[in-house]
Write a protein that holds these residues in place. Structure first.
Motif, PDB file in Angstrom:
ATOM      1  N   THR A   8      -2.766   8.111  -5.206  1.00  0.00           N
ATOM      2  CA  THR A   8      -2.244   6.834  -4.714  1.00  0.00           C
ATOM      3  C   THR A   8      -1.676   6.999  -3.312  1.00  0.00           C
ATOM      4  OG1 THR A   8      -1.695   6.208  -6.968  1.00  0.00           O
ATOM      5  CG2 THR A   8      -0.656   4.955  -5.187  1.00  0.00           C
ATOM      6  N   ASP A   9      -2.180   6.171  -2.393  1.00  0.00           N
ATOM      7  CA  ASP A   9      -1.722   6.214  -1.005  1.00  0.00           C
ATOM      8  C   ASP A   9      -0.637   5.147  -0.843  1.00  0.00           C
ATOM      9  OD1 ASP A   9      -1.320   6.423   1.662  1.00  0.00           O
ATOM     10  OD2 ASP A   9      -3.422   6.268   2.238  1.00  0.00           O
ATOM     11  N   GLN A  12      -0.319   3.263   2.555  1.00  0.00           N
ATOM     12  CA  GLN A  12      -1.370   2.264   2.739  1.00  0.00           C
ATOM     13  C   GLN A  12      -1.075   0.996   1.944  1.00  0.00           C
ATOM     14  OE1 GLN A  12      -5.173   3.443   1.282  1.00  0.00           O
ATOM     15  NE2 GLN A  12      -6.244   1.664   2.128  1.00  0.00           N
ATOM     16  N   MET A  13      -0.643   1.146   0.688  1.00  0.00           N
ATOM     17  CA  MET A  13      -0.314  -0.022  -0.125  1.00  0.00           C
ATOM     18  C   MET A  13       0.861  -0.791   0.471  1.00  0.00           C
ATOM     19  SD  MET A  13      -0.647   1.587  -3.961  1.00  0.00           S
ATOM     20  CE  MET A  13      -0.068   0.062  -4.679  1.00  0.00           C
ATOM     21  N   PHE A  15       1.867  -0.901   3.701  1.00  0.00           N
ATOM     22  CA  PHE A  15       1.485  -1.612   4.923  1.00  0.00           C
ATOM     23  C   PHE A  15       0.543  -2.778   4.620  1.00  0.00           C
ATOM     24  CE2 PHE A  15       2.802   2.369   7.133  1.00  0.00           C
ATOM     25  CZ  PHE A  15       3.699   1.787   8.012  1.00  0.00           C
ATOM     26  N   THR A  16      -0.307  -2.619   3.623  1.00  0.00           N
ATOM     27  CA  THR A  16      -1.181  -3.730   3.229  1.00  0.00           C
ATOM     28  C   THR A  16      -0.371  -4.910   2.722  1.00  0.00           C
ATOM     29  OG1 THR A  16      -2.932  -2.170   2.628  1.00  0.00           O
ATOM     30  CG2 THR A  16      -3.091  -4.404   1.739  1.00  0.00           C
ATOM     31  N   LEU A  17       0.637  -4.619   1.877  1.00  0.00           N
ATOM     32  CA  LEU A  17       1.499  -5.679   1.365  1.00  0.00           C
ATOM     33  C   LEU A  17       2.289  -6.334   2.488  1.00  0.00           C
ATOM     34  CD1 LEU A  17       2.663  -7.178  -1.074  1.00  0.00           C
ATOM     35  CD2 LEU A  17       4.346  -5.342  -1.298  1.00  0.00           C
ATOM     36  N   PHE A  19       1.403  -6.579   5.601  1.00  0.00           N
ATOM     37  CA  PHE A  19       0.477  -7.380   6.405  1.00  0.00           C
ATOM     38  C   PHE A  19       0.173  -8.718   5.721  1.00  0.00           C
ATOM     39  CE2 PHE A  19      -3.903  -8.649   7.419  1.00  0.00           C
ATOM     40  CZ  PHE A  19      -3.784  -8.825   8.798  1.00  0.00           C
ATOM     41  N   ILE A  20      -0.030  -8.669   4.405  1.00  0.00           N
ATOM     42  CA  ILE A  20      -0.318  -9.907   3.677  1.00  0.00           C
ATOM     43  C   ILE A  20       0.878 -10.853   3.737  1.00  0.00           C
ATOM     44  CG2 ILE A  20      -0.788 -10.861   1.389  1.00  0.00           C
ATOM     45  CD1 ILE A  20      -2.406  -8.343   0.796  1.00  0.00           C
TER      46      ILE A  20
END
Length: 373
Positions: A8-9, A12-13, A15-17, A19-20
Motif C-alpha cells: 500500500t502506497d 499516493q492515496m 495525495f490522491t484524496l 487532490f479530489i
C-alpha cells in the motif's frame, strides 16, 4: 513464488484524496453564485414536471413550445408576483419606519377598559399607574431599538436587485431543466446507481416524490389559504391587505396558520363598530382556517405516499435549519431516511408474537449464566 500483492502506497492515496477534495472545493467555489438559483429551479421543475408533460401533449408533443409556455407561466405566476409583493412591502413599510424612528411611540391610553363590567375601573386605574411608574420611560428606551430592528428587516427585504438576480437565474435554469429534464434526471440516477446500486436509484426517485408532495401539499395549500384570506381582508376593508396576505402565506408555510392574522382583523372590525363585515370575515375565516385539514392531506397523497407528520416535521425543521429552501430540503431528508431505515428493518422478520414475560426471562437466564461463581 512472486508476491502478487502490491504494498500500500500511503502517500499516493493521501495525495490522491487531497487532490479530489481540492477539486470538489474548487468546483463548489466556482458555482457558488448559482447554487441557490439552481436549487430553487430544481425544486420548481420537479414539482411542475407532470404539468409540463401535460402541456407538451397539448402542444403536439413539441418540447420547445412546452418550455416556452412553462417559462411564461413561471414568469407570470411566480416571479412577477414576488417582485410586486416585495416592492409593495418596501413602499408600505416606509411610514412604519418613519413612525418608529421619529419619537411617536407612546403607551396607548386604553380607554375601553372602563367599559368592561365589574373590573373595568380597576384595570384602567392599574394600567395608568403602571404608565405613571415608568411605562413611558420604557417605551422611550425601546424606541431606538424598534426603529433599528424595523429598518434592518426592511433593508433585508430591500435587496431588490439581488432578489431579481436570483429569480432570473432560477428562471434560466428552470428553462434549461425543462428542456433537458430527462437527461438531467438520468444523470443523477446513474450517479446514485453507481454509488449505491438499486437503493441509490430508489432514493433519488423517492426524493423527487417528496419534493412534489411538499410543493402540492404545503406550498399550494399555503398559497390558497393566504390568497383566500387576503380576499376576505380586502373585501372587509382592512388596511394593508397586501402585506397581511404575504404574512398569512408565510404563517401557513411555517404551519402556524392564517388565523393569527385573521383573528386580530375580526376583533378590529367589531371594535370599530363594523359588525356586519366583522361577521362576514368571521365566517370566511372559519372556512379558510379549516381548509388545510382537507386540502393538504389530499395533495400530499397525490405527490407521495408518505406520513403527513413526516412531511410537516420536515417543513418546520427545514425552515428553521436552512431557511426558505429548507421547506423542501427537510422533508426530502426525512422521507429518504425514513424509507431507508424501513427497508433495513424489514430485511429481517419481525420478532415472534408470544408471552412477553418469557422473552424477558431469556435475558435473565443469560445474566445468571455469566455471573461469577
Amino acid at each position: 513464488m512472486k508476491n502478487l500483492h502490491r504494498s500500500t502506497d500511503m502517500p499516493q492515496m493521501l495525495f490522491t484524496l487531497m487532490f479530489i477534495l481540492l477539486m470538489i472545493v474548487a468546483c463548489i467555489w466556482i458555482v457558488q453564485p448559482f447554487i441557490l438559483g439552481f436549487a430553487w429551479a430544481s425544486m420548481v421543475v420537479i414539482a411542475t414536471w407532470p404539468l409540463m408533460l401535460r402541456v407538451q401533449r397539448l402542444l403536439w408533443n413539441r418540447r420547445s413550445l412546452a418550455v416556452v409556455v412553462m417559462t411564461l407561466l413561471l414568469l407570470l405566476l411566480f416571479i412577477i408576483p414576488i417582485a410586486l409583493l416585495v416592492n409593495s412591502l418596501i413602499d408600505n413599510s416606509a411610514p412604519v419606519i418613519a413612525w418608529a424612528t421619529q419619537g411617536h411611540m407612546e403607551m396607548p391610553s386604553l380607554l375601553w377598559l372602563n367599559d368592561i363590567p365589574a373590573i373595568g375601573d380597576k384595570l384602567f386605574s392599574s394600567y395608568h399607574k403602571l404608565i405613571a411608574g415608568g411605562g413611558s420611560a420604557i417605551m422611550a428606551k425601546l424606541q431606538p431599538y424598534v426603529g433599528r430592528t424595523t429598518g434592518f428587516f426592511v433593508a433585508q427585504a430591500g435587496h431588490f436587485g439581488r432578489l431579481m438576480i436570483h429569480l432570473g437565474v432560477m428562471l434560466l435554469f428552470s428553462a434549461l431543466l425543462f428542456w433537458r429534464g430527462e437527461q438531467a434526471a438520468q444523470g443523477i440516477r446513474h450517479f446514485a446507481f453507481r454509488m449505491a446500486g438499486r437503493r441509490g436509484d430508489a432514493t433519488v426517485l423517492l426524493a423527487g416524490q417528496a419534493i412534489r408532495a411538499v410543493a402540492l401539499g404545503v406550498v399550494v395549500t399555503a398559497l390558497v389559504q393566504g390568497v383566500l384570506g387576503g380576499i376576505g381582508l380586502a373585501l372587509s376593508g382592512i388596511p394593508y391587505a397586501t402585506l397581511l396576505t404575504v404574512l398569512m402565506i408565510l404563517c401557513c408555510l411555517v404551519q402556524i396558520g392564517p388565523l393569527i392574522v385573521l383573528v386580530p382583523a375580526i376583533i378590529w372590525l367589531y371594535w370599530s363598530g363594523d359588525t356586519t363585515w366583522g361577521t362576514v370575515l368571521l365566517i370566511w375565516s372559519c372556512v379558510v382556517g379549516t381548509l388545510d385539514n382537507v386540502l393538504r392531506p389530499m395533495l400530499i397523497r397525490m405527490g407521495a405516499d408518505l406520513p403527513m407528520i413526516l412531511i410537516l416535521s420536515g417543513v418546520i425543521g427545514g425552515l428553521v435549519a436552512f431557511g426558505l429552501i429548507g421547506l423542501f430540503i427537510g422533508p426530502v431528508v426525512l422521507a429518504v431516511s425514513y424509507r431507508l431505515v424501513s427497508v433495513w428493518m424489514h430485511e429481517t422478520p419481525p420478532p415472534p408474537e408470544g408471552d412477553l414475560a418469557s422473552v424477558v426471562e431469556i435475558l435473565s437466564d443469560h445474566d445468571e449464566e455469566h455471573l461469577p461463581s
